[in-house]
Design a protein around this motif. Structure first.
Motif, PDB file in Angstrom:
ATOM      1  N   GLY A 193       3.375  18.352  17.591  1.00 54.68           N
ATOM      2  CA  GLY A 193       2.219  18.789  16.825  1.00 54.68           C
ATOM      3  C   GLY A 193       2.190  18.127  15.465  1.00 54.68           C
ATOM      4  N   THR A 194       1.011  17.622  15.106  1.00 56.22           N
ATOM      5  CA  THR A 194       0.829  17.044  13.783  1.00 56.22           C
ATOM      6  C   THR A 194      -0.480  17.576  13.221  1.00 56.22           C
ATOM      7  OG1 THR A 194       0.826  14.975  12.533  1.00 56.22           O
ATOM      8  CG2 THR A 194      -0.249  14.952  14.696  1.00 56.22           C
TER       9      THR A 194
ATOM     10  N   ILE B 188      -1.219  22.376  11.910  1.00 59.52           N
ATOM     11  CA  ILE B 188       0.050  22.614  12.598  1.00 59.52           C
ATOM     12  C   ILE B 188       1.211  22.595  11.612  1.00 59.52           C
ATOM     13  CG2 ILE B 188       1.638  21.665  14.316  1.00 59.52           C
ATOM     14  CD1 ILE B 188      -0.851  20.756  15.899  1.00 59.52           C
ATOM     15  N   LYS B 189       1.160  21.712  10.623  1.00 58.39           N
ATOM     16  CA  LYS B 189       2.235  21.659   9.626  1.00 58.39           C
ATOM     17  C   LYS B 189       2.251  22.915   8.764  1.00 58.39           C
ATOM     18  CE  LYS B 189       1.702  16.649   9.470  1.00 58.39           C
ATOM     19  NZ  LYS B 189       1.239  15.508   8.651  1.00 58.39           N
TER      20      LYS B 189
ATOM     21  N   ALA C  45       3.743  25.607  10.776  1.00 60.41           N
ATOM     22  CA  ALA C  45       5.191  25.398  10.843  1.00 60.41           C
ATOM     23  C   ALA C  45       5.884  25.950   9.601  1.00 60.41           C
ATOM     24  CB  ALA C  45       5.499  23.911  10.998  1.00 60.41           C
TER      25      ALA C  45
ATOM     26  N   PHE D  13       9.918  20.605   7.477  1.00 60.25           N
ATOM     27  CA  PHE D  13       9.306  20.772   8.798  1.00 60.25           C
ATOM     28  C   PHE D  13       9.263  19.495   9.628  1.00 60.25           C
ATOM     29  CE2 PHE D  13       5.333  20.398   6.106  1.00 60.25           C
ATOM     30  CZ  PHE D  13       4.888  19.176   6.593  1.00 60.25           C
ATOM     31  N   ASP D  14       9.408  18.332   9.004  1.00 63.00           N
ATOM     32  CA  ASP D  14       9.324  17.095   9.764  1.00 63.00           C
ATOM     33  C   ASP D  14      10.483  17.002  10.758  1.00 63.00           C
ATOM     34  OD1 ASP D  14       8.470  14.578  10.605  1.00 63.00           O
ATOM     35  OD2 ASP D  14       9.650  13.533   9.079  1.00 63.00           O
TER      36      ASP D  14
ATOM     37  N   THR E 164       5.956  31.000  17.187  1.00 65.41           N
ATOM     38  CA  THR E 164       4.694  30.453  16.684  1.00 65.41           C
ATOM     39  C   THR E 164       3.517  31.309  17.112  1.00 65.41           C
ATOM     40  OG1 THR E 164       5.627  28.222  16.716  1.00 65.41           O
ATOM     41  CG2 THR E 164       3.215  28.408  16.662  1.00 65.41           C
TER      42      THR E 164
ATOM     43  N   TRP F 112      -4.313  26.151  18.434  1.00 64.25           N
ATOM     44  CA  TRP F 112      -2.907  25.811  18.664  1.00 64.25           C
ATOM     45  C   TRP F 112      -2.255  26.783  19.648  1.00 64.25           C
ATOM     46  CZ3 TRP F 112       0.138  22.231  19.422  1.00 64.25           C
ATOM     47  CH2 TRP F 112       1.457  22.127  18.985  1.00 64.25           C
TER      48      TRP F 112
ATOM     49  N   VAL G 144       7.501  19.275  15.417  1.00 59.98           N
ATOM     50  CA  VAL G 144       6.513  19.056  14.357  1.00 59.98           C
ATOM     51  C   VAL G 144       6.768  17.674  13.778  1.00 59.98           C
ATOM     52  CG1 VAL G 144       5.571  19.891  12.172  1.00 59.98           C
ATOM     53  CG2 VAL G 144       6.496  21.509  13.846  1.00 59.98           C
TER      54      VAL G 144
END
Length: 306
Positions: free
Chosen positions: A204-205, A209-210, A213, A227-228, A237, A273, A287
């Protein structure tokens, strides 16, 4: 380090700039401009939205000039809102006048391919395939399923701004409004032609979504490094998104990682999502900070933005 390039992604809710030499990033900036405000209803970009966006472009243009990135090494891509607007030519001329670059209005297929390239390109080693990359924008949502490159893709006309304006009129939204929004998402997923359930890895990007996250991780700030690459539980989630949708806008704005320009529409993004994750069979997803901007930047030299 080679010559710097500039990648700009102008979507329905935000405009983003990346300057770097892929995969290295020197500068990344984002501004919430809500270019697509009302487009789903009127079919046109409003004068107020254009003014906000042009002001942000002036600011980002100054950053490009300060770092010595010329128009011939800049690619400006516009997505859902501009595709759908009758008066898109006004936007195109405004960008050209400010940056000396002609914006490329991406087709849904072009947008999906850049999303996939951006998210998957930096991965070493590759995760189990097929990989599903999901990008939830303000006006559209991209699904790209790939194995040694994109295999199935779609750009669905559902995004956080579009569905918020279409369905979620109360604060917080009523149960009936949420149900109508979910039904809209399910219809688009049914018609998408992408086999979400076949994905062995989901990535997910995008800002929606970030931001979600950050909430799942319980972060005190919007922290890209935190989160990356994170692998998050689907169950956690879904639970967080249920709580997020039920919040009032002022409660969302109080979350320490929430951009104030995203707070009103993030509930619709969360509903998109959750429905995608519910169709995926895995218990977790990844993520990625790398997104369409990275795909655009990597393409400079093979595609010209001047």
């Amino acid at each position: 380090m080679g010559e710097l390039v500039g990648a700009i992604d102008c979507g329905t809710n935000s405009i983003k700039l990346l300057i770097g030499t892929p995969p290295a990033v020197v500068l990344r900036e984002s501004r919430v401009v809500r270019l697509g405000q009302g487009v789903d209803t009127t079919g046109e970009l409003s004068q107020e939205a254009l003014a906000r966006t042009f002001a942000a472009i002036d600011e980002l243009g100054g950053m490009l000039r300060d770092l010595g990135v010329p128009p011939e090494r800049t690619r400006f891509c516009a997505t859902s809102a501009t595709r759908d607007a009758r008066n898109a030519a006004v936007f195109v001329e405004g960008v050209r006048a400010r940056l000396g670059v002609t914006p490329q209005v991406l087709s849904g297929a072009e947008e999906a391919a850049l999303v996939y390239a951006g998210a998957v390109g930096p991965l070493t080693p590759m995760p189990p395939e097929p990989v599903l990359v999901v990008d939830i924008g303000g006006g559209s949502t991209e699904l790209v399923l790939g194995e040694d490159g994109p295999r199935e893709s779609t750009s669905m006309d559902i995004g956080s701004v579009r569905l918020h304006e279409r369905h979620l009129h109360s604060d917080p939204p009523t149960g009936a409004q949420v149900a109508a929004c979910v039904a809209d998402v399910e219809r688009h997923l049914d018609d998408s032609g992408v086999d979400v359930a076949s994905a062995r890895t989901v990535i997910g990007t995008s800002g929606t979504i970030k931001t979600i996250a950050c909430g799942v991780l319980g972060l005190a700030v919007y922290d890209r490094d935190a989160f990356d690459g994170a692998e998050l539980s689907v169950a956690d989630t879904l639970d967080f998104c249920d709580r997020l949708v039920a919040m009032r806008v002022e409660q969302r704005r109080a979350l320490p990682y929430m951009h104030p320009g995203r707070a009103d529409v993030v509930g619709a993004g969360a509903l998109i999502w959750t429905r995608i994750l519910a169709r995926a069979l895995g218990p977790t997803y990844r993520v990625s900070e790398a997104d369409i901007l990275h795909g655009i930047a990597a393409s400079i030299g093979t595609s010209t933005g001047s």
